[in-house]
Design a protein around this motif. Structure first.
Motif, PDB file in Angstrom:
ATOM      1  N   TYR A 249      38.634  40.969  42.634  1.00 29.36           N
ATOM      2  CA  TYR A 249      39.231  39.781  42.019  1.00 29.36           C
ATOM      3  C   TYR A 249      38.696  39.517  40.619  1.00 29.36           C
TER       4      TYR A 249
ATOM      5  N   GLN B 198      44.884  32.736  44.624  1.00 33.95           N
ATOM      6  CA  GLN B 198      44.566  31.583  45.462  1.00 33.95           C
ATOM      7  C   GLN B 198      45.857  30.895  45.906  1.00 33.95           C
TER       8      GLN B 198
ATOM      9  N   ARG C  22      41.195  34.954  48.945  1.00 35.14           N
ATOM     10  CA  ARG C  22      42.215  35.184  47.931  1.00 35.14           C
ATOM     11  C   ARG C  22      43.067  36.387  48.322  1.00 35.14           C
TER      12      ARG C  22
END
Length: 731
Positions: free
Chosen positions: A293, A650, A685
């Motif tokens: 991420y 998210q 996520r």
């Protein structure tokens, strides 16, 4: 003389011819004898297997060196006798021995460990080939071995020394970088995650300066032991150098779990250390970044974790922070803020406001806390949460603190004699030589009696050499001022300092008050315990951050002596304080919502909303752990299921629980978690690998990216909602 020399030459030639003829007629040496002689000379050893991979022959010299009998070796699988080397022992990378034997590949310079009969191991270098008969049938392996134990031990030690921190025994920077690079490269292929924690010790330099470098080294060793104990087998702990450590955590991306681990690290490393018969305390800050991420290369992830660590230290220290893309901009803004703050201090732009501490039984004010306020001509009102950490990283906080102390004493002198003033003291101020003189000077200049001044001190002052800290406390008590322990329960090691009797008051941190009336919350028990402890020690208690009537009722019922919070009043100016006393009133009536509502962050940011197969742009107006309010859409009925896209994978499954013409209130299916710096985030996520599979290049990921972004170009149905024009800052 010539005749003699000629005859000698003839004799030599005749002897050589005789020797050559004898050699030609001598019998050939026995093969096994030659092999035995080679072994005896230490040149090599020999081994063989049957077709099933079991050892069928091993040189007598080899068996003797191992201290074993042939019966315990012959017939055993070769892989049981010749064992694989462990990763990180210094040997060169090589394919598995079992793999080569199964594939019947040749063995070239294969290094193996061979357990001996003395509870240890020898290290051999193997060579071998598969033997086939005339029909091509496999007969087994035939090979040689050389004992390289001495050489291997030396090379292993050299390799280990190059990758181990000499002081702590942890992995060093080189090993950590190599491990991180190798892990990320392997995980890109398997689409796995990996977390990286950067850890920096707060006020370690103070221990070095006051107790000496040997004490600092001993402290670092103890820190290493605590870190290794906490992390265990979940990851690898290393020391980068100085007072910086790093933790590599493969296959971890749950930010809830990572936050809990980071919090345990902060709490554990902040407990007292015993060093040469003296006690010392430090703090720590943690920055966390997660691949893929926050980066897919080692340098990217390191930079992200460094930014998160910087943010954690800027916030207040003694905490953790996750990396977000906003941190890059925040670092730049912080530098600019520091320049403007210095100018503001020079101009005298920082002012004091006063928030009352009220007796909840009578509603009478007993004390006012002095709070700094800054109105900037360009930015407007700037929160202390922004500028105080900037000042803390500079000696500017000492200058600001001295000015605030003098002004607060002057202001308090105009109040009724029964009303005290409380002034916050930074750790830098407190431990600075001459702080007692600065307090005495402020009292003398104003004429304020010492007993009307309270110095609010956070637990961060209990960092470093405790003997020095205790000496400052004793000096202040002799001066006659009152001392309050602020934010009790959130710092480094609370209970240990109460027994010394330094404090007159304990302030229960607002984190224990917020949400204390919710079902199942354990904070009421904590509040009751703190109040009981304070009463037993003869101390006053203050419940901070009370905003709702149900919270007020609870802290009153639990016995808090004073209450501070919006339930009674926001901070007010000196003019407002004097006006209230001029009217003959020292009362503050409680006023607030009947029940606690989950904390919300006021925000103005463009995000996305997914409904069915459409993606809409909306403005996020406020955000809490359990819900949010958005604007930018019309015609959204209550009860609609949507997905809020907060950016960077998210995604929050939500339901519309209330709506107006152009705004909607959302309730989240799963609560958000704190990000360690006052914000909220999702626990999990959507992986960038999933996004890439949906056709989004990893390099192009940014706010608003999500797995079904292709909906923008291929809508399958008529939009249910009306997209309104968005405008305002940040849009």
């Amino acid at each position: 003389m010539m005749a003699i020399g000629f005859r000698k030459t003839q004799r030599d030639q005749k002897a050589a011819t005789t020797e050559r003829r004898s050699a030609e007629h001598a019998p050939a040496p026995d093969r096994s004898a030659v092999l035995g002689e080679v072994e005896e000379l230490g040149i090599g050893m020999f081994w063989a297997t049957d077709p099933e991979g079991r050892l069928s022959f091993l040189s007598a010299r080899a068996i003797a060196d191992l201290g074993l009998d042939s019966g315990s070796l012959i017939g055993q699988p070769l892989t049981h006798i010749f064992q694989e080397i462990e990763e990180g022992t210094g040997a060169s990378t090589q394919r598995s021995l079992a793999f080569k034997l199964k594939a019947r590949s040749k063995l070239d310079e294969q290094i193996v460990a061979v357990p001996d009969g003395r509870g240890s191991s020898r290290w051999w270098r193997l060579n071998g080939r598969a033997l086939l008969d005339s029909n091509g049938a496999f007969l087994g392996y035939r090979g040689s071995a050389v004992d390289i134990s001495s050489q291997y031990a030396y090379e292993t030690q050299v390799a280990r020394d190059s990758k181990v921190d000499e002081l702590t025994g942890l992995a060093n920077r080189r090993k950590l970088n190599d491990r991180l690079s190798a892990t990320l490269a392997a995980f890109r292929t398997s689409k796995r995650s990996c977390a990286l924690m950067m850890i920096d010790l707060d006020r370690f330099k103070q221990v070095n300066d006051t107790m000496g470098h040997p004490a600092g080294d001993e402290l670092l060793k103890q820190v290493a032991q605590r870190l290794a104990s906490i992390v265990g087998d979940a990851g690898e702990v290393g020391r980068l150098g100085g007072d910086e450590f790093q933790v590599l955590l493969p296959d971890m991306d749950d930010r809830g779990t990572l936050g809990e681990l980071a919090n345990r690290i902060v709490q554990s490393l902040s407990q007292p250390y015993q060093i040469n018969g003296r006690r010392a305390i430090i703090g720590t800050s943690v920055g966390i970044a997660i691949a893929p991420y926050d980066g897919v290369e080692a340098d990217e992830l390191n930079r992200a974790a460094d930014m998160a660590l910087y943010s954690a230290k800027e916030t207040r220290g003694g905490t953790f922070c996750f990396y977000t893309s906003n941190l890059r901009d925040a670092a730049s803004k912080t530098a600019q803020l520091g320049d403007r703050l210095r100018d503001a201090v020079d101009r005298g732009d920082l002012k004091l406001a006063y928030q009352p501490l009220v007796d909840p039984l009578t509603n009478e004010v007993k004390c006012f806390e002095a709070l700094l306020r800054w109105h900037d001509e360009e930015e407007g009102d700037i929160s202390p949460a922004q500028f105080i950490p900037v000042a803390e990283n500079d000696d500017l906080i000492v200058r600001i603190g001295e000015v605030a102390l003098k002004q607060a004493c002057m202001d308090a002198l105009a109040w009724p004699e029964t009303i005290r003033v409380a002034v916050n003291v930074s750790a830098k101020q407190f431990i600075r030589p001459g702080y007692r003189k600065a307090v005495a000077a402020a009292l003398e200049a104003s004429g304020l009696p010492p007993g009307r001044l309270e110095l609010e001190i956070t637990e961060s002052v209990f960092v470093g050499d405790l003997e020095t800290v205790d000496a400052v406390f004793r000096d202040l008590k002799k001066l006659g001022v009152r001392l309050a322990l602020d934010d009790f329960g959130t710092g480094y090691s609370s209970l240990g300092y109460l027994k010394h009797g330094h404090f007159d008051k304990i302030k229960i941190d607002q984190s224990f008050v917020r949400g204390c009336t919710e079902n199942g919350d354990i904070n009421p028990a904590i509040i009751a315990a703190i109040v009981a402890l304070a009463k037993a020690l003869g101390m006053e208690t203050v419940a901070e951050g009370v905003e709702a009537m149900d919270e007020l009722a609870l802290v009153k019922e639990r016995g808090a002596d004073l209450v501070q919070g919006y339930i009674y009043s926001r901070p007010i100016t000196q003019e407002q304080v004097l006006a209230q006393f001029a009217e003959g009133s020292g009362l503050f009536r409680p006023s607030g919502p009947p029940r606690y509502r989950a904390e919300r962050i006021t925000i103005f940011r463009k995000v996305g909303l997914i409904h069915e197969d459409h993606y809409y742009d909306v403005i996020l107006r406020n955000l809490s752990k359990t819900g949010a309010r958005i604007t930018g859409l019309a015609g959204v009925p209550v009860g609609t299921d949507v997905v809020l896209d907060l950016g960077h994978g998210q995604l929050v499954v939500s339901k519309v629980v209330n709506a107006t013409e152009n705004s909607q209130g959302l309730k989240f299916e799963t609560s958000l978690i704190g990000d360690g710096s006052g914000g909220f985030m999702t626990r999990h996520r959507i992986s960038p690998y999933s996004l890439a599979e949906a056709g989004i290049p990893l390099a192009a990921l940014g706010a608003g990216a999500f797995p079904l972004a292709k909906w923008r170009d291929a809508n399958k149905s008529i939009p249910r909602f009306v997209q309104l024009e968005l405008s305002g800052p940040g849009v």
